[in-house]
Design an enzyme around this catalytic site. Structure first.
Site, PDB file in Angstrom:
ATOM      1  N   ARG A 180       0.812  -1.222   0.000  1.00 51.31           N
ATOM      2  CA  ARG A 180       0.000   0.000   0.000  1.00 51.31           C
ATOM      3  C   ARG A 180       0.842   1.267   0.000  1.00 51.31           C
ATOM      4  O   ARG A 180       0.410   2.322   0.435  1.00 51.31           O
ATOM      5  CB  ARG A 180      -0.964   0.045   1.182  1.00 51.31           C
ATOM      6  CG  ARG A 180      -1.989  -1.055   1.119  1.00 51.31           C
ATOM      7  CD  ARG A 180      -3.161  -0.796   2.040  1.00 51.31           C
ATOM      8  NE  ARG A 180      -3.967  -2.003   2.094  1.00 51.31           N
ATOM      9  CZ  ARG A 180      -3.715  -3.003   2.921  1.00 51.31           C
ATOM     10  NH1 ARG A 180      -2.721  -2.919   3.785  1.00 51.31           N
ATOM     11  NH2 ARG A 180      -4.455  -4.077   2.893  1.00 51.31           N
ATOM     12  N   LYS A 188       1.851  11.732 -10.843  1.00 51.86           N
ATOM     13  CA  LYS A 188       0.990  10.799 -11.584  1.00 51.86           C
ATOM     14  C   LYS A 188       1.804   9.567 -11.956  1.00 51.86           C
ATOM     15  O   LYS A 188       2.885   9.675 -12.537  1.00 51.86           O
ATOM     16  CB  LYS A 188       0.457  11.452 -12.862  1.00 51.86           C
ATOM     17  CG  LYS A 188      -0.668  12.437 -12.622  1.00 51.86           C
ATOM     18  CD  LYS A 188      -1.313  12.829 -13.941  1.00 51.86           C
ATOM     19  CE  LYS A 188      -2.401  13.870 -13.737  1.00 51.86           C
ATOM     20  NZ  LYS A 188      -2.977  14.305 -15.040  1.00 51.86           N
ATOM     21  N   GLU A 231       7.888  19.529 -25.003  1.00 48.92           N
ATOM     22  CA  GLU A 231       7.256  19.830 -23.708  1.00 48.92           C
ATOM     23  C   GLU A 231       7.831  21.124 -23.120  1.00 48.92           C
ATOM     24  O   GLU A 231       7.112  21.885 -22.469  1.00 48.92           O
ATOM     25  CB  GLU A 231       7.456  18.672 -22.723  1.00 48.92           C
ATOM     26  CG  GLU A 231       6.906  17.314 -23.183  1.00 48.92           C
ATOM     27  CD  GLU A 231       5.382  17.173 -23.086  1.00 48.92           C
ATOM     28  OE1 GLU A 231       4.702  18.123 -22.648  1.00 48.92           O
ATOM     29  OE2 GLU A 231       4.877  16.091 -23.470  1.00 48.92           O
ATOM     30  N   LYS A 247       5.869  23.393 -13.491  1.00 49.66           N
ATOM     31  CA  LYS A 247       4.977  22.267 -13.261  1.00 49.66           C
ATOM     32  C   LYS A 247       4.651  22.133 -11.782  1.00 49.66           C
ATOM     33  O   LYS A 247       3.500  21.904 -11.409  1.00 49.66           O
ATOM     34  CB  LYS A 247       5.562  20.958 -13.808  1.00 49.66           C
ATOM     35  CG  LYS A 247       4.596  19.793 -13.591  1.00 49.66           C
ATOM     36  CD  LYS A 247       4.748  18.637 -14.528  1.00 49.66           C
ATOM     37  CE  LYS A 247       3.674  17.582 -14.225  1.00 49.66           C
ATOM     38  NZ  LYS A 247       3.802  16.379 -15.030  1.00 49.66           N
ATOM     39  N   GLU A 285     -11.551  25.501 -14.122  1.00 48.99           N
ATOM     40  CA  GLU A 285     -10.881  26.165 -15.244  1.00 48.99           C
ATOM     41  C   GLU A 285      -9.400  26.314 -14.942  1.00 48.99           C
ATOM     42  O   GLU A 285      -9.009  26.463 -13.799  1.00 48.99           O
ATOM     43  CB  GLU A 285     -11.494  27.548 -15.470  1.00 48.99           C
ATOM     44  CG  GLU A 285     -12.689  27.492 -16.403  1.00 48.99           C
ATOM     45  CD  GLU A 285     -13.398  28.820 -16.481  1.00 48.99           C
ATOM     46  OE1 GLU A 285     -12.713  29.851 -16.450  1.00 48.99           O
ATOM     47  OE2 GLU A 285     -14.630  28.786 -16.566  1.00 48.99           O
ATOM     48  N   ARG A 294      -4.269  22.327 -13.493  1.00 49.64           N
ATOM     49  CA  ARG A 294      -3.416  21.297 -14.048  1.00 49.64           C
ATOM     50  C   ARG A 294      -3.723  21.017 -15.519  1.00 49.64           C
ATOM     51  O   ARG A 294      -2.864  20.578 -16.278  1.00 49.64           O
ATOM     52  CB  ARG A 294      -3.584  20.016 -13.205  1.00 49.64           C
ATOM     53  CG  ARG A 294      -2.397  19.131 -13.282  1.00 49.64           C
ATOM     54  CD  ARG A 294      -2.356  18.086 -12.170  1.00 49.64           C
ATOM     55  NE  ARG A 294      -1.256  17.217 -12.525  1.00 49.64           N
ATOM     56  CZ  ARG A 294      -0.563  16.452 -11.693  1.00 49.64           C
ATOM     57  NH1 ARG A 294      -0.874  16.409 -10.430  1.00 49.64           N
ATOM     58  NH2 ARG A 294       0.425  15.714 -12.126  1.00 49.64           N
ATOM     59  N   ASN A 297      -1.929  20.409 -20.488  1.00 48.03           N
ATOM     60  CA  ASN A 297      -2.335  19.674 -21.696  1.00 48.03           C
ATOM     61  C   ASN A 297      -2.312  20.539 -22.946  1.00 48.03           C
ATOM     62  O   ASN A 297      -2.824  20.121 -23.988  1.00 48.03           O
ATOM     63  CB  ASN A 297      -3.733  19.087 -21.507  1.00 48.03           C
ATOM     64  CG  ASN A 297      -3.710  17.931 -20.532  1.00 48.03           C
ATOM     65  OD1 ASN A 297      -2.753  17.167 -20.502  1.00 48.03           O
ATOM     66  ND2 ASN A 297      -4.738  17.824 -19.723  1.00 48.03           N
ATOM     67  N   HIS A 316      -1.930  18.965 -26.297  1.00 48.41           N
ATOM     68  CA  HIS A 316      -2.074  17.519 -26.107  1.00 48.41           C
ATOM     69  C   HIS A 316      -3.374  16.934 -26.660  1.00 48.41           C
ATOM     70  O   HIS A 316      -3.415  15.760 -26.984  1.00 48.41           O
ATOM     71  CB  HIS A 316      -1.920  17.148 -24.634  1.00 48.41           C
ATOM     72  CG  HIS A 316      -0.496  17.091 -24.178  1.00 48.41           C
ATOM     73  ND1 HIS A 316       0.349  18.188 -24.250  1.00 48.41           N
ATOM     74  CD2 HIS A 316       0.258  16.089 -23.667  1.00 48.41           C
ATOM     75  CE1 HIS A 316       1.538  17.849 -23.788  1.00 48.41           C
ATOM     76  NE2 HIS A 316       1.520  16.581 -23.425  1.00 48.41           N
ATOM     77  N   HIS A 372      -2.513  13.940 -28.819  1.00 45.88           N
ATOM     78  CA  HIS A 372      -3.026  12.598 -28.507  1.00 45.88           C
ATOM     79  C   HIS A 372      -3.798  12.023 -29.692  1.00 45.88           C
ATOM     80  O   HIS A 372      -3.725  10.830 -29.970  1.00 45.88           O
ATOM     81  CB  HIS A 372      -3.948  12.632 -27.280  1.00 45.88           C
ATOM     82  CG  HIS A 372      -3.211  12.751 -25.984  1.00 45.88           C
ATOM     83  ND1 HIS A 372      -3.742  13.384 -24.877  1.00 45.88           N
ATOM     84  CD2 HIS A 372      -1.978  12.321 -25.615  1.00 45.88           C
ATOM     85  CE1 HIS A 372      -2.870  13.337 -23.884  1.00 45.88           C
ATOM     86  NE2 HIS A 372      -1.793  12.707 -24.308  1.00 45.88           N
ATOM     87  N   HIS A 419       5.571  10.804 -28.621  1.00 47.59           N
ATOM     88  CA  HIS A 419       4.619  11.666 -27.925  1.00 47.59           C
ATOM     89  C   HIS A 419       4.958  13.154 -28.145  1.00 47.59           C
ATOM     90  O   HIS A 419       4.095  13.956 -28.499  1.00 47.59           O
ATOM     91  CB  HIS A 419       4.611  11.319 -26.435  1.00 47.59           C
ATOM     92  CG  HIS A 419       3.822  12.265 -25.604  1.00 47.59           C
ATOM     93  ND1 HIS A 419       2.441  12.307 -25.640  1.00 47.59           N
ATOM     94  CD2 HIS A 419       4.206  13.247 -24.741  1.00 47.59           C
ATOM     95  CE1 HIS A 419       2.016  13.256 -24.816  1.00 47.59           C
ATOM     96  NE2 HIS A 419       3.062  13.836 -24.268  1.00 47.59           N
TER      97      HIS A 419
END
Ligand code: NAD
Ligand code: ZN
Length: 358
Positions: A118, A140, A182, A221, A235, A238, A242, A245, A249, A262
């Site tokens: 955990r 993430k 990026e 970031k 709005e 994070r 994107n 993106h 994507h 990517h």
């Protein structure tokens, strides 16, 4: 360059930029071992080959698991391998997983660390430019399913991140350029000065400014993540990360993740986002040209490499995972260096953008 602190509620962890990553990591590893905490290492075979001297010098006889390089390794099967490896080495709650590699290793290692017992600590040692400025910051973690990318994951922040520019010397130029996409994104979404710098003088692997540029992106970031850790802001927040993106994507998805890296999809996506912003009355034609010139100057594409079916692109754009109920949410630029989220964009406008970058 000075360390950065990523602050999250009561917790905080350092991103360090050591003059010599081998020495800094060896010291932290020794302290971990002296504290009675077991350490194990995860990396991929590309990194193991390119950075064998670093791995030997920094990690010595630390038990290591080496998986195949590539996006396909971000799988349930690999998760099982990492968890079994941790258990076989009797890693306990105080143990540390050291993750060396690009975003694939970072996401897989981070998710393994989040779920084993955990949650145990992991340390990120990003070795691609993309991982240094993007995937190693923000917490993430996750893996892919057959049904799609990044469908399983957790928020789990590392105990520390070590960024060593020396790792970039062995990175293939195409991967370096992908990471630059990026970096240009950060300039366009929140730092006019950074964009101006990249526009005036393209950054390459030998540039003296590179460490400061990487640090600035981590800082941007970290600030965005601090304000909206779980991507819940209605709005902005994070979601601004994107920028480019939604279009990028779609390109990756329609080409089956094989033709474009990517960052290459993001590069075209940034141009598309600039074109969209112009159509919405936010940017001038000269701004589009500035974005295109800067992207191209970093050895990145500004148009699709070959024709792709418009209907599929359109479909993929409007079904992006990041969309909310109520339609597509695009990230647009009010000016070069200031982004905002925008919903309610007409499908015909999106289609017109696809025609322009096609
Ligand atoms: P990657 O991890 O696949 O690395 C690219 C290739 O470079 C691999 O073959 C690797 O072996 C090789 N490599 C890595 N470092 C090297 C070095 N120093 N020298 C020589 N070769 C080296 O790709 P990536 O672009 O770093 O990461 C992409 C992944 O990151 C995707 O899965 C994406 O979903 C994820 N990602 C996650 C986040 C996040 O917030 N968690 C953000 C962005 C991207
Ligand atoms: Zn990205």
């Amino acid at each position: 360059t000075n360390d950065l602190a990523v602050e999250l509620g009561e917790k905080s962890y350092p991103i360090t930029f050591p003059a010599d990553a081998t020495v800094a990591i060896r010291e932290r590893l020794a302290a971990t071992v002296a504290g009675g905490r077991s350490s194990v290492l995860l990396t991929d075979d590309g990194v193991a080959r390119a950075q064998s001297k670093f791995l030997a010098d920094a990690f010595g006889a630390t038990p290591r698991l080496i998986l195949s390089a590539g996006e396909r390794t971000k799988s349930l099967e690999s998760l099982g391998k990492v968890l079994d490896f941790l258990a076989a080495n009797r890693v306990n709650r105080q143990g540390v997983l050291w993750v060396v590699g690009g975003g694939v290793m970072g996401d897989l290692g981070g998710f393994s660390a989040a779920s084993y017992l955990r949650g145990i600590q992991y340390v990120q040692i990003p070795t691609t430019l993309l991982a240094m400025v993007d995937s190693s910051v923000g917490g993430k973690t996750g893996i892919n399913l057959t049904a799609g990318k990044n469908l399983v994951g957790a928020f789990h922040h590392p105990g520390a991140v070590f960024i060593g520019r020396e790792f970039l010397q062995t990175l293939p130029p195409r991967e370096f350029a992908a990471g630059m996409a990026e970096i240009i994104k950060y300039g366009l979404l929140g730092d006019q000065e950074l964009f101006g710098q990249l526009e005036a003088r393209p950054v390459d692997v030998r540039s003296a400014e590179l460490p400061a540029v990487i640090r600035r992106c981590c800082q941007l970031k970290a600030e965005i993540v601090k304000a909206d850790e779980f991507e819940r802001a209605a709005e902005g927040g994070r979601a601004l990360l994107n920028l480019g993106h939604t279009f990028g994507h779609a390109i990756e998805q329609v080409t089956g993740y094989t033709t474009y890296l990517h960052g290459e999809g993001v590069a075209i996506g940034l141009v598309a986002a600039a074109r969209l912003s112009h159509k919405l009355g936010l940017l001038a034609p000269a701004d589009i040209e500035r974005v295109e010139r800067t992207v191209a100057a970093h050895n990145l594409p500004i148009r699709l490499r070959g024709p792709l079916p418009l209907a599929e692109l359109q479909n993929a754009t409007t079904r992006d995972k990041k969309n909310r109920a109520g339609g597509v949410r695009f990230v647009v630029m009010n000016s070069l260096g200031q982004a905002a989220t925008r919903s309610g964009v007409a499908p015909s406008t999106v289609e017109a953008v696809w025609r322009e970058v096609g």
